[in-house]
Design a protein around this motif. Structure first.
Motif, mmCIF file in Angstrom:
data_model
loop_
_atom_site.group_PDB
_atom_site.id
_atom_site.type_symbol
_atom_site.label_atom_id
_atom_site.label_comp_id
_atom_site.label_asym_id
_atom_site.label_seq_id
_atom_site.Cartn_x
_atom_site.Cartn_y
_atom_site.Cartn_z
ATOM 1 N N ASN A 70 -17.460 -21.973 -20.850
ATOM 2 C CA ASN A 70 -17.874 -22.523 -20.843
ATOM 3 C C ASN A 70 -19.814 -23.094 -20.331
ATOM 4 N N ASP A 71 -20.112 -21.839 -20.400
ATOM 5 C CA ASP A 71 -21.373 -21.455 -19.502
ATOM 6 C C ASP A 71 -22.388 -22.288 -18.942
ATOM 7 N N PHE A 72 -20.753 -21.907 -17.152
ATOM 8 C CA PHE A 72 -21.462 -22.275 -16.219
ATOM 9 C C PHE A 72 -20.888 -21.459 -15.220
ATOM 10 N N SER A 73 -21.451 -21.776 -14.123
ATOM 11 C CA SER A 73 -21.087 -20.426 -12.235
ATOM 12 C C SER A 73 -21.216 -21.383 -11.359
ATOM 13 N N LEU A 74 -20.291 -21.078 -10.462
ATOM 14 C CA LEU A 74 -19.995 -21.640 -8.923
ATOM 15 C C LEU A 74 -20.008 -20.111 -8.558
ATOM 16 N N SER A 75 -20.660 -20.738 -7.103
ATOM 17 C CA SER A 75 -20.462 -19.826 -6.060
ATOM 18 C C SER A 75 -20.659 -20.558 -4.659
ATOM 19 N N GLU A 76 -20.133 -19.956 -3.647
ATOM 20 C CA GLU A 76 -19.687 -19.576 -2.841
ATOM 21 C C GLU A 76 -19.961 -19.002 -1.810
ATOM 22 N N ILE A 77 -19.716 -18.803 -0.117
ATOM 23 C CA ILE A 77 -19.799 -18.288 1.180
ATOM 24 C C ILE A 77 -18.597 -18.088 1.484
ATOM 25 N N LEU A 78 -18.209 -16.671 1.211
ATOM 26 C CA LEU A 78 -16.800 -16.159 2.759
ATOM 27 C C LEU A 78 -17.495 -15.871 3.625
ATOM 28 N N LYS A 79 -16.766 -15.645 5.220
ATOM 29 C CA LYS A 79 -16.538 -15.416 6.247
ATOM 30 C C LYS A 79 -15.741 -14.204 6.633
ATOM 31 N N GLU A 80 -16.024 -13.575 7.931
ATOM 32 C CA GLU A 80 -15.089 -12.196 7.522
ATOM 33 C C GLU A 80 -14.638 -13.354 8.897
ATOM 34 N N PRO A 81 -12.849 -12.586 9.045
ATOM 35 C CA PRO A 81 -12.568 -11.765 8.602
ATOM 36 C C PRO A 81 -11.602 -12.023 7.176
ATOM 37 N N TYR A 82 -12.187 -11.210 6.372
ATOM 38 C CA TYR A 82 -11.258 -12.001 4.869
ATOM 39 C C TYR A 82 -11.333 -10.747 3.707
ATOM 40 N N ILE A 83 -9.881 -11.482 3.095
ATOM 41 C CA ILE A 83 -9.222 -9.664 2.122
ATOM 42 C C ILE A 83 -9.560 -11.009 0.880
ATOM 43 N N ILE A 84 -10.911 -9.674 -0.003
ATOM 44 C CA ILE A 84 -10.962 -9.982 -1.539
ATOM 45 C C ILE A 84 -9.996 -10.333 -2.574
ATOM 46 N N GLU A 85 -9.512 -11.090 -2.931
ATOM 47 C CA GLU A 85 -8.371 -10.946 -4.464
ATOM 48 C C GLU A 85 -7.431 -9.746 -4.151
ATOM 49 N N PRO A 86 -6.870 -10.177 -2.571
ATOM 50 C CA PRO A 86 -5.309 -9.027 -3.235
ATOM 51 C C PRO A 86 -4.444 -9.497 -4.175
ATOM 52 N N GLN A 87 -4.750 -10.914 -4.448
ATOM 53 C CA GLN A 87 -3.456 -11.024 -6.013
ATOM 54 C C GLN A 87 -4.280 -10.870 -6.938
ATOM 55 N N SER A 88 -5.078 -9.737 -7.578
ATOM 56 C CA SER A 88 -5.490 -9.264 -8.059
ATOM 57 C C SER A 88 -5.221 -7.578 -8.243
ATOM 58 N N VAL A 89 -4.841 -6.804 -7.324
ATOM 59 C CA VAL A 89 -3.718 -6.161 -7.418
ATOM 60 C C VAL A 89 -3.337 -5.748 -8.522
ATOM 61 N N PHE A 90 -1.957 -6.291 -8.376
ATOM 62 C CA PHE A 90 -1.163 -5.775 -8.923
ATOM 63 C C PHE A 90 -0.852 -7.318 -9.963
ATOM 64 N N GLY A 91 -0.246 -7.043 -11.399
ATOM 65 C CA GLY A 91 0.598 -7.844 -12.443
ATOM 66 C C GLY A 91 -0.510 -7.189 -13.660
ATOM 67 N N MET A 92 -0.674 -8.366 -14.734
ATOM 68 C CA MET A 92 -0.835 -7.995 -16.048
ATOM 69 C C MET A 92 -2.252 -8.078 -16.171
ATOM 70 N N TYR A 93 -3.397 -8.897 -15.075
ATOM 71 C CA TYR A 93 -4.162 -8.918 -14.665
ATOM 72 C C TYR A 93 -4.960 -8.292 -13.776
ATOM 73 N N THR A 94 -5.612 -6.779 -14.211
ATOM 74 C CA THR A 94 -6.100 -6.507 -12.263
ATOM 75 C C THR A 94 -7.326 -6.041 -12.159
ATOM 76 N N HIS A 95 -7.709 -6.944 -12.619
ATOM 77 C CA HIS A 95 -9.490 -7.333 -12.571
ATOM 78 C C HIS A 95 -9.455 -8.506 -11.811
#
Length: 234
Positions: A70-95
């Protein structure tokens, strides 16, 4: 050194509740990688394989998610402490589903996927913490699905941002044309423009060409929630 590392790890949700002996065992057996990034440097790239746990220890990270279809993007700010995409480590789409850039100088810690299975999952509290994080994110995502394209234009605009955000607070930047956004939320461009200009007059958004900046998303949500129903005509 070990005591300092122990205290720092306990600040991270995945390690909260572990005993000192457990933490000592983890520090001795698990290879921890500590990395520093300067402002503007890319930490992780959308679409790259996710084969590690990545923790934001301090600083701020900008998350950029692009919708190529759809040719758009969304940006946001994360602050510590935070774990980045733990759901992407396992499963069918590990990216990675988004790109992560240093918004300020940041420090991160990574743990390879192999150590999750061989060492960390031997600790019951770690397993429970990991399952709770994955379950919470899955439940939040499921709840969001029920609000897609439902309600007034205020609600649809608010939900469009909320459904694509990792955090329901803080600043957001949506890069999109008014025509594309109106089509995606199934509203007229005139009504969308009227809504956004009204929000800008209240200081809740800032409009630029192909860009909508939201300084504090929680304030926008509070305002729009109070205004239901609105008087925008079809």
């Amino acid at each position: 050194m070990k005591t300092t590392m122990y205290d720092n790890l306990l600040l991270l949700p995945l390690f909260q509740g572990l005993s000192k002996n457990d933490m000592t065992t983890i520090i001795e057996k698990v290879k921890l990688h500590f990395l520093t990034y300067q402002k503007g440097e890319t930490i992780l790239q959308q679409g790259e394989p996710c084969n590690q746990l990545c923790f934001l220890l301090n600083g701020e990270v900008m998350v950029q998610t692009k919708d190529a279809h759809n040719d758009f993007s969304l940006s946001e700010i994360l602050k510590e402490p935070y774990i980045i995409e733990p759901q992407s480590v396992f499963g069918m789409y590990t990216h990675y589903t988004a790109s992560y850039l240093a918004h300020t100088p940041v420090n991160v810690m990574t743990i390879d996927k192999s150590f999750i299975l061989s060492e960390l999952c031997n600790h019951e509290i770690f397993r429970i913490n990991y399952l709770n994080i994955l379950s919470n994110r899955a439940q939040v995502t499921y709840q969001k699905l029920w609000n897609t394209h439902i309600g007034t234009i205020d609600e649809k605009f608010m939900n469009f941002i909320a459904h694509r955000s990792q955090l329901q607070e803080g600043e957001k930047t949506l890069h999109i044309t008014m025509e594309d956004l109106s089509n995606l939320i199934n509203e007229t461009r005139i009504n969308l423009s009227r809504l956004l200009n009204d929000l800008q007059s209240k200081g809740l958004v800032q409009l630029k060409r192909k860009e909508i900046f939201i300084p504090r998303f929680e304030q926008l949500v509070a305002h729009l929630t109070e205004s239901f129903p609105n008087d925008i005509e079809p």
